[in-house]
Design an enzyme around this catalytic site. Sequence first.
Site, PDB file in Angstrom:
ATOM      1  CD  GLU A 177      -2.742  -1.341   2.425  1.00  0.00           C
ATOM      2  OE1 GLU A 177      -2.595  -0.542   3.384  1.00  0.00           O
ATOM      3  OE2 GLU A 177      -3.613  -2.228   2.386  1.00  0.00           O
ATOM      4  N   GLY A 205       4.624  -1.092   3.289  1.00  0.00           N
ATOM      5  CA  GLY A 205       5.395  -1.948   2.386  1.00  0.00           C
ATOM      6  C   GLY A 205       5.890  -3.170   3.134  1.00  0.00           C
ATOM      7  CD1 TRP A 244       5.130   0.533  -4.745  1.00  0.00           C
ATOM      8  CD2 TRP A 244       5.704   0.471  -6.904  1.00  0.00           C
ATOM      9  NE1 TRP A 244       5.935   1.601  -5.001  1.00  0.00           N
ATOM     10  CE2 TRP A 244       6.308   1.591  -6.317  1.00  0.00           C
ATOM     11  CE3 TRP A 244       5.915   0.232  -8.267  1.00  0.00           C
ATOM     12  CZ2 TRP A 244       7.107   2.483  -7.034  1.00  0.00           C
ATOM     13  CZ3 TRP A 244       6.713   1.106  -8.980  1.00  0.00           C
ATOM     14  CH2 TRP A 244       7.299   2.208  -8.366  1.00  0.00           C
ATOM     15  NE  ARG A 255      35.063  -0.322 -28.259  1.00  0.00           N
ATOM     16  CZ  ARG A 255      34.700   0.754 -28.946  1.00  0.00           C
ATOM     17  NH1 ARG A 255      34.044   0.642 -30.090  1.00  0.00           N
ATOM     18  NH2 ARG A 255      34.989   1.957 -28.496  1.00  0.00           N
ATOM     19  N   GLY A 266      31.213   3.335 -23.142  1.00  0.00           N
ATOM     20  CA  GLY A 266      30.129   4.279 -23.429  1.00  0.00           C
ATOM     21  C   GLY A 266      28.934   3.596 -24.075  1.00  0.00           C
ATOM     22  CD  GLU A 287       9.025 -11.972  -5.635  1.00  0.00           C
ATOM     23  OE1 GLU A 287      10.245 -12.187  -5.623  1.00  0.00           O
ATOM     24  OE2 GLU A 287       8.247 -12.436  -6.465  1.00  0.00           O
TER      25      GLU A 287
HETATM   26  C1  LIG Z   1       8.647  -2.304  -9.857  1.00  0.00           C
HETATM   27  C2  LIG Z   1       7.996  -2.795  -8.611  1.00  0.00           C
HETATM   28  C3  LIG Z   1       7.047  -3.802  -8.701  1.00  0.00           C
HETATM   29  C4  LIG Z   1       6.402  -4.247  -7.558  1.00  0.00           C
HETATM   30  N1  LIG Z   1       5.401  -5.199  -7.671  1.00  0.00           N
HETATM   31  C5  LIG Z   1       4.621  -5.476  -6.599  1.00  0.00           C
HETATM   32  C6  LIG Z   1       3.466  -6.296  -6.735  1.00  0.00           C
HETATM   33  O1  LIG Z   1       3.164  -6.810  -7.816  1.00  0.00           O
HETATM   34  N2  LIG Z   1       2.676  -6.471  -5.643  1.00  0.00           N
HETATM   35  C7  LIG Z   1       2.962  -5.913  -4.427  1.00  0.00           C
HETATM   36  O2  LIG Z   1       2.204  -6.120  -3.481  1.00  0.00           O
HETATM   37  N3  LIG Z   1       4.077  -5.145  -4.263  1.00  0.00           N
HETATM   38  C8  LIG Z   1       4.909  -4.911  -5.317  1.00  0.00           C
HETATM   39  N4  LIG Z   1       6.012  -4.101  -5.171  1.00  0.00           N
HETATM   40  C9  LIG Z   1       6.268  -3.481  -3.880  1.00  0.00           C
HETATM   41  C10 LIG Z   1       7.458  -4.069  -3.152  1.00  0.00           C
HETATM   42  O3  LIG Z   1       7.176  -5.376  -2.728  1.00  0.00           O
HETATM   43  C11 LIG Z   1       7.795  -3.111  -1.996  1.00  0.00           C
HETATM   44  O4  LIG Z   1       8.324  -1.943  -2.593  1.00  0.00           O
HETATM   45  C12 LIG Z   1       8.757  -3.712  -1.004  1.00  0.00           C
HETATM   46  O5  LIG Z   1       8.137  -4.745  -0.300  1.00  0.00           O
HETATM   47  C13 LIG Z   1       9.290  -2.689  -0.019  1.00  0.00           C
HETATM   48  O6  LIG Z   1       8.262  -1.931   0.536  1.00  0.00           O
HETATM   49  P1  LIG Z   1       8.375  -0.333   0.509  1.00  0.00           P
HETATM   50  O7  LIG Z   1       8.664   0.084  -0.866  1.00  0.00           O
HETATM   51  O8  LIG Z   1       7.166   0.230   1.151  1.00  0.00           O
HETATM   52  O9  LIG Z   1       9.644  -0.015   1.388  1.00  0.00           O
HETATM   53  P2  LIG Z   1       9.701   0.215   2.971  1.00  0.00           P
HETATM   54  O10 LIG Z   1       9.003  -0.872   3.681  1.00  0.00           O
HETATM   55  O11 LIG Z   1       9.283   1.612   3.277  1.00  0.00           O
HETATM   56  O12 LIG Z   1      11.240   0.050   3.249  1.00  0.00           O
HETATM   57  C14 LIG Z   1      12.189   1.004   2.777  1.00  0.00           C
HETATM   58  C15 LIG Z   1      13.525   0.760   3.459  1.00  0.00           C
HETATM   59  O13 LIG Z   1      13.392   1.024   4.838  1.00  0.00           O
HETATM   60  C16 LIG Z   1      14.240   0.195   5.579  1.00  0.00           C
HETATM   61  N5  LIG Z   1      13.442  -0.552   6.572  1.00  0.00           N
HETATM   62  C17 LIG Z   1      12.083  -0.711   6.620  1.00  0.00           C
HETATM   63  N6  LIG Z   1      11.732  -1.417   7.691  1.00  0.00           N
HETATM   64  C18 LIG Z   1      12.874  -1.737   8.357  1.00  0.00           C
HETATM   65  C19 LIG Z   1      13.170  -2.470   9.542  1.00  0.00           C
HETATM   66  N7  LIG Z   1      12.222  -3.051  10.282  1.00  0.00           N
HETATM   67  N8  LIG Z   1      14.454  -2.609   9.885  1.00  0.00           N
HETATM   68  C20 LIG Z   1      15.450  -2.076   9.150  1.00  0.00           C
HETATM   69  N9  LIG Z   1      15.228  -1.363   8.025  1.00  0.00           N
HETATM   70  C21 LIG Z   1      13.967  -1.194   7.630  1.00  0.00           C
HETATM   71  C22 LIG Z   1      14.952  -0.736   4.606  1.00  0.00           C
HETATM   72  O14 LIG Z   1      16.196  -0.204   4.263  1.00  0.00           O
HETATM   73  C23 LIG Z   1      14.046  -0.684   3.391  1.00  0.00           C
HETATM   74  O15 LIG Z   1      14.778  -0.956   2.230  1.00  0.00           O
HETATM   75  C24 LIG Z   1       6.722  -3.695  -6.298  1.00  0.00           C
HETATM   76  C25 LIG Z   1       7.726  -2.710  -6.207  1.00  0.00           C
HETATM   77  C26 LIG Z   1       8.352  -2.265  -7.343  1.00  0.00           C
HETATM   78  C27 LIG Z   1       9.388  -1.178  -7.230  1.00  0.00           C
END
Ligand SMILES: Cc1cc2nc3c(=O)[nH]c(=O)nc-3n(C[C@H](O)[C@H](O)[C@H](O)COP(=O)(O)OP(=O)(O)OC[C@H]3O[C@@H](n4cnc5c(N)ncnc54)[C@H](O)[C@@H]3O)c2cc1C
Length: 552
Positions: A278, A282, A311, A440, A512, A535
């Site tokens: 959402e 995440g 996402w 190359r 390049g 994931e």
């Molecule tokens: C191209 C793309 C396709 C996707 N496809 C799908 C899909 O089909 N279905 C779906 O449901 N989702 C999908 N996703 C979402 C993806 O699974 C999430 O982006 C991912 O799980 C991370 O969640 P977030 O982006 O909210 O990051 P956040 O949860 O906000 O995390 C960001 C960073 O915060 C830090 N962090 C967070 N919590 C902690 C903790 N407890 N301890 C230490 N560090 C922490 C880590 O460094 C982490 O990398 C997709 C994402 C992308 C970019």
Amino acid sequence: MANTEMNPVDLAGVEKLIEATDALVREALAVASKRTDGGKGIDNEQVHCERLAYAATEVRAARDLFAYAQDATANHSDPSIAAMAGLFAGEVALELRAQIEAHPAEFGLSDDRLNATLGSAELRTLIRGATADRAVSAIGRHIMEQRGVNHSWLSDDMASMTRDSVRQFAEAEVTPRAEHIHRHDDLVPDELIEKMGELGFFGMSVPEEYGGGDMGNLPMIITTEELSRCSLAAAGSLITRPEILTKALLKGGTDRQKQEWLPTIAAGQIMVGISVTEPDTGSDVAAVKCRADATELKGQTGYAINGAKAWCTFAGRANVLALLARTNPDPKSGARGLSLFIVPKDAFAGHEFEMRQPGGGMLHGKADRTPGYRGMHSFTLALDNYFVPAENLVGEAGGLNKGFYLQMAGFAAGRLQTGGRATGLSQAALERTAEYANDRKQFGQPIGSYQLTQHKLGRMATYVMAGRQLTYAAALAMDRDESIALEPAMAKLFASDVAVWVTQEGQLVHGGWGYAEEFPISRYVVDATVLPIFEGVKPILELKVIARQLLA
Ligand SMILES: Cc1cc2nc3c(=O)[nH]c(=O)nc-3n(C[C@H](O)[C@H](O)[C@H](O)COP(=O)(O)OP(=O)(O)OC[C@H]3O[C@@H](n4cnc5c(N)ncnc54)[C@H](O)[C@@H]3O)c2cc1C
């Protein structure tokens, strides 16, 4: 270069090195387990637990590559495999030694213990031999001779036949479309999906009684690998979503639901989107807010879904979304208040859609632009009183509030798939780079004749093979026990990192031209960077999946 130039590698020595490295990691895990109370206190030791999770993953990869080298050298004459097993084991040992030296208190390992193991004269000699510059460059020359092509030995005939036929299909059907889809951010064409469906690609791990091929996880992973070698987004990722829903249904679906959904998934007649993330939620999946409230519409019982999702890949083209929603309104219920729904919708092309139900429900989707991973489009979704029949709650009444666990079972399958996706993409980068290094010329010679290019190719090929063997071993482990989560998570973690690194190394070797759209390596680089994110983003995978299990 003739193969005879490759130094013979003593596999017994490699095994000794892996045993010593593994023993130290296990000792360090025991110390950390005690300090974190069986993993409950990981958050107080995040940095060290992340380090341990990665080290344990690399040791597992070293073991799997070694086991493969043993089998392959007994059955196949390629001397580079044993050299790769030695090089990888040597680099993992060197890295671990440096880590322990820098953080002895965290590891709970003394200098004496280190000196008696990885620091012993025997193991230091082994490491020096396995990682010697000339040994690595010899692997690189061998890879250049082969133009990077993967002819790795497979003991399983079905897996071998699958690789040949999918490679042929992907080169004929995917490669010619891949660049256009990437540069124009097109949707994967239905014609390609239909062909993949006819060939049974979507049902490889679906049991035969539900219309699938029941071929097991290895042929499925090899299919994903070969498709991803031609395009990660336009083909290689297509199987992942149906696979995640298949595993969730097999784990928690009712017989009626399996009969209804699995045959159409296996035939590729319905495309699936997975909707967990959402905008504000995440990694902390248990905090999902999107609501599903029991309701009735024109005499039909069901759920009204309200909230935002983010996402959701392929949500436009998908015929159903596997959507995780809160069925217990009390946020304190956390993971125990979530249910998994199969949400039917119409298929839409393009980057935005709106679906209105006759009863007033609405689903709106808008794709977020991304630098790579184009072809399926990832959507932000808004659901407003969107009606889903009660029979679409996975597990029906018995599945109420069990969605988190079903989703996690699906994610384990998805992570295994990502090991295959990442390996295919890495393989593509290796091949393009080996070709480029052959063709190359600079300073009057092919750039591949330079020692440093050979050394780079040798290391790239070694890490790609380590990721491949870790993923294949995880696939076989999952055949034996569907409920495992550790091995697929390790495969995803390591193979994704390899893909990021190998594509970027390959880009550098292209100079390049590696930055030019007309060379596919530039696409591989932007595609690879998504792999450690979805994931379970890398730090969460390391801490909450891998370290948690290792320390429990
Ligand atoms: C191209 C793309 C396709 C996707 N496809 C799908 C899909 O089909 N279905 C779906 O449901 N989702 C999908 N996703 C979402 C993806 O699974 C999430 O982006 C991912 O799980 C991370 O969640 P977030 O982006 O909210 O990051 P956040 O949860 O906000 O995390 C960001 C960073 O915060 C830090 N962090 C967070 N919590 C902690 C903790 N407890 N301890 C230490 N560090 C922490 C880590 O460094 C982490 O990398 C997709 C994402 C992308 C970019």
